[in-house]
Design an enzyme around this catalytic site. Structure first.
Site, PDB file in Angstrom:
ATOM      1  N   GLY A   1     -46.779 -10.414  14.156  1.00 51.49           N
ATOM      2  CA  GLY A   1     -47.877  -9.458  14.176  1.00 51.49           C
ATOM      3  C   GLY A   1     -49.131  -9.981  14.842  1.00 51.49           C
TER       4      GLY A   1
ATOM      5  N   ASN B   1     -54.020  -4.430   4.226  1.00 46.19           N
ATOM      6  CA  ASN B   1     -53.230  -5.459   3.574  1.00 46.19           C
ATOM      7  C   ASN B   1     -53.780  -5.907   2.229  1.00 46.19           C
ATOM      8  OD1 ASN B   1     -55.084  -6.439   5.785  1.00 46.19           O
ATOM      9  ND2 ASN B   1     -54.873  -8.332   4.609  1.00 46.19           N
TER      10      ASN B   1
ATOM     11  N   GLN C   1     -48.163  -3.638   7.671  1.00 49.50           N
ATOM     12  CA  GLN C   1     -47.916  -3.288   6.268  1.00 49.50           C
ATOM     13  C   GLN C   1     -47.402  -1.858   6.104  1.00 49.50           C
ATOM     14  OE1 GLN C   1     -47.861  -5.384   3.905  1.00 49.50           O
ATOM     15  NE2 GLN C   1     -49.102  -7.104   4.619  1.00 49.50           N
TER      16      GLN C   1
ATOM     17  N   SER D   1     -44.231  -6.826  12.196  1.00 46.90           N
ATOM     18  CA  SER D   1     -43.867  -8.206  11.904  1.00 46.90           C
ATOM     19  C   SER D   1     -42.561  -8.248  11.123  1.00 46.90           C
ATOM     20  CB  SER D   1     -44.975  -8.886  11.096  1.00 46.90           C
ATOM     21  OG  SER D   1     -44.611 -10.218  10.768  1.00 46.90           O
TER      22      SER D   1
ATOM     23  N   HIS E   1     -41.104 -10.691   9.162  1.00 42.21           N
ATOM     24  CA  HIS E   1     -40.989 -11.275   7.820  1.00 42.21           C
ATOM     25  C   HIS E   1     -41.598 -10.404   6.725  1.00 42.21           C
ATOM     26  CE1 HIS E   1     -45.137 -12.940   7.027  1.00 42.21           C
ATOM     27  NE2 HIS E   1     -45.218 -12.794   8.325  1.00 42.21           N
TER      28      HIS E   1
ATOM     29  N   CYS F   1     -53.698 -14.655   4.608  1.00 42.59           N
ATOM     30  CA  CYS F   1     -54.325 -15.335   5.744  1.00 42.59           C
ATOM     31  C   CYS F   1     -55.772 -15.736   5.452  1.00 42.59           C
ATOM     32  CB  CYS F   1     -54.285 -14.429   6.975  1.00 42.59           C
ATOM     33  SG  CYS F   1     -52.603 -14.097   7.531  1.00 42.59           S
TER      34      CYS F   1
END
Length: 395
Positions: free
Chosen positions: A71, A149, A183, A203, A205, A339
């Site tokens: 991402g 997120n 998300q 993304s 994962h 993050c």
């Protein structure tokens, strides 16, 4: 010792069947897809089959699918594409973006671009009128996250993209619309085929695929900022991670196919959490709108909030303390975005929502997945209540 994982928004639990297929591909189809020998041709076929699988899952043309490392890279490729334009015009975004969007846009500001950041309403949703108000003839890019997120707030990105497209038509100049969908995909229905979104990032994962793989949906070809061997039509040069891309394509197909069924289960689990967290002393939900909206007749709060993400706080207890204590008890939650989870500073998202600072510094995120069981959430709420009572005697 229990191990109950409730941090799916940081990374999803890997799908073991997909992991096995990735291993098989990494040993059987290991050649460079750019090589012209038979092993390279085999790798190239797996790459293109994976591209087609992703395109079919998203109901778009495979020529618009480009594989990346995740991402963050997909977001950066999209945002930095405006550097090659002659004019350093306006870039419109929000204050509730993921760091992988916030930071490159900050960088554009240091290069001379006119950066406009729009705050959300207190419910975490961006007002479409504010987007329209900030559009100018020198605007080159609008970037807005799909599902936040930290709070799970769902932005009406289709409507935003339509506003931008209409303004573009009015001035006779293309304004690009970028959306961070990390998300959202596999969690809520996403319609790229009938939207005006130019860039959409995904993304692997986050949907139980392998780490280090992602996807950029690009409606039109762009002149990418960095160059290399020309892989991925020059959008993302570099030797492709064939096995990872293959695993990602399987995970994406599985997530999209199961989105409606899994969404209904997630709604029940999230409703249970909201009701039971509300019974815990000094516990509050962010935003409070999620509580009041649940009791509005005829309203579906999950039209505006992802049921996979819930932000809450317990007054006076620092977020990192609660996360550590619950971890010691075998429950894995986080202090906001993975993050930027060290709560030395107030969350930019919660600040934008004008959440009281004390609540923001105590806020934690619980995020669930398709494997989360209700009995795990019952246990979580019981232990949280016990531990928070102890902590409230200290703080």
């Amino acid at each position: 010792m229990r191990n109950i994982y409730l941090d799916w928004a940081a990374t999803a639990v890997p799908d073991h069947k997909i992991s096995e297929k990735i291993y098989e591909a990494s040993t059987e189809t290991f050649a460079n897809a750019s090589s012209v020998h038979s092993a390279g041709i085999k790798a190239k076929k797996l790459l293109e089959d994976s591209r087609e699988r992703c395109a079919n899952a998203l109901r778009v043309n495979k020529k618009n699918i480009f594989f990346t490392s995740g991402g963050t890279e997909s977001n950066n490729i999209s945002i930095y594409s405006v550097i090659k334009k002659k004019a350093k015009g306006r870039v419109i975004s929000t204050a509730i973006e993921h760091p992988s969007v916030l930071k490159p846009i900050e960088q554009l500001g240091s290069m001379g671009f006119d950066i406009v950041r729009i705050d959300s309403e207190k419910n975490g949703i961006i007002d479409p009128d504010k987007i329209e108000e900030k559009l100018t003839e020198n605007t080159v890019l609008v970037s807005i996250i799909h599902v936040n997120n930290e709070t799970g707030a769902i932005q009406p990105v289709g409507k935003f993209a339509e506003i931008v497209a209409k303004y573009s038509k009015k001035i006779g100049k293309k304004i690009l619309f970028h959306c961070d969908g990390v998300q959202a995909i596999g969690k809520i229905p996403v319609d790229l085929e009938n939207s005006n979104i130019d860039f959409y990032t995904i993304s692997s994962h986050k949907i139980s695929g392998p780490k280090g793989v992602g996807l950029l949906y690009c409606r039109e070809n762009i002149d990418a900022l960095y160059k290399g061997g020309g892989q991925e039509s020059g959008i993302r040069p570099g030797t492709e991670n064939i096995a990872g891309i293959y695993g990602f394509s399987l995970a994406l197909q599985q997530a999209v196919d199961g989105v409606k069924q899994n969404l209904e289960f997630a709604k029940k689990k999230c409703s249970f959490l909201i009701e039971n967290l509300g019974k815990i002393k000094e516990c509050g939900i962010i935003p409070e709108h999620r509580i009041s909206a649940m009791h509005c007749e005829g309203a579906d709060i999950f039209d505006s909030f992802s049921p996979y993400i819930l932000n809450f706080y317990i007054k006076k207890i620092p977020a990192e303390v609660l996360v550590r204590v619950m971890s010691e008890k075998g429950f894995f939650i986080s202090a906001g975005s993975a993050c930027s989870s060290h709560k030395k500073h107030e969350s930019q998202t919660l600040k934008s929502m004008k959440i009281e600072k004390s609540a923001a510094m105590s806020s934690v995120r619980i995020s669930i997945g398709c494997q989360t069981q209700e009995k795990e959430l019952v246990e979580f709420c019981n232990v949280l209540e016990e531990e928070s009572k102890k902590l409230l005697n200290i703080y």
